[in-house]
Motif scaffolding. Structure first.
Motif: not given
Length: 121
Positions: A57-62, A80-84, A91-97, A101-102
């Motif tokens: 999650d940290e790596v994807r977020l950065n 897609k690039f990040l493997g979602y 977007s859900r993961t981005f908002v959670r962290l 919204q992205p």
């Protein structure tokens, strides 16, 4: 029994980035890259107070925060690039962290507005 050299958190993050590039950011893939078993990596990360999924999650977020700076990159391409599996999962993961919204993050970043700080690598 041979001694296993355990990776640093920086090395694990680099292995996760490499796994993402190959489209397989699982703990098994990361462990293979680091030449340790998945269970050894899991135990090691636990002792460090984290887990593979938290580090992923940290790596994807950065990476996401950097990619969102480019207004020409579509959210679906970033996801897609990040493997979602899709943009809404990203977007859900981005908002959670990030608690934003992205697309709002992108607008604020492009406008030079102060933004939440992503997790440090």
């Amino acid at each position: 029994m041979r001694a296993v050299r355990l990776p640093s958190s920086r090395t694990v993050r680099a292995a996760i980035v490499a796994s993402l590039r190959h489209g397989d950011a699982t703990i098994d893939s990361t462990a293979r890259t680091l030449e340790v078993s998945a269970r050894t990596l899991q135990r090691h990360l636990g002792r460090m107070g984290t887990s593979h999924s938290e580090m992923l999650d940290e790596v994807r977020l950065n990476i996401a925060c950097r990619l969102l700076a480019d207004p020409n990159k579509r959210l679906s391409d970033i996801a897609k690039f990040l493997g979602y599996t899709n943009a809404s999962s990203f977007s859900r993961t981005f908002v959670r962290l990030m608690k934003i919204q992205p697309i709002v993050y992108r607008r604020q970043r492009l406008a030079g507005t102060e933004l939440p700080v992503p997790i440090r690598e």
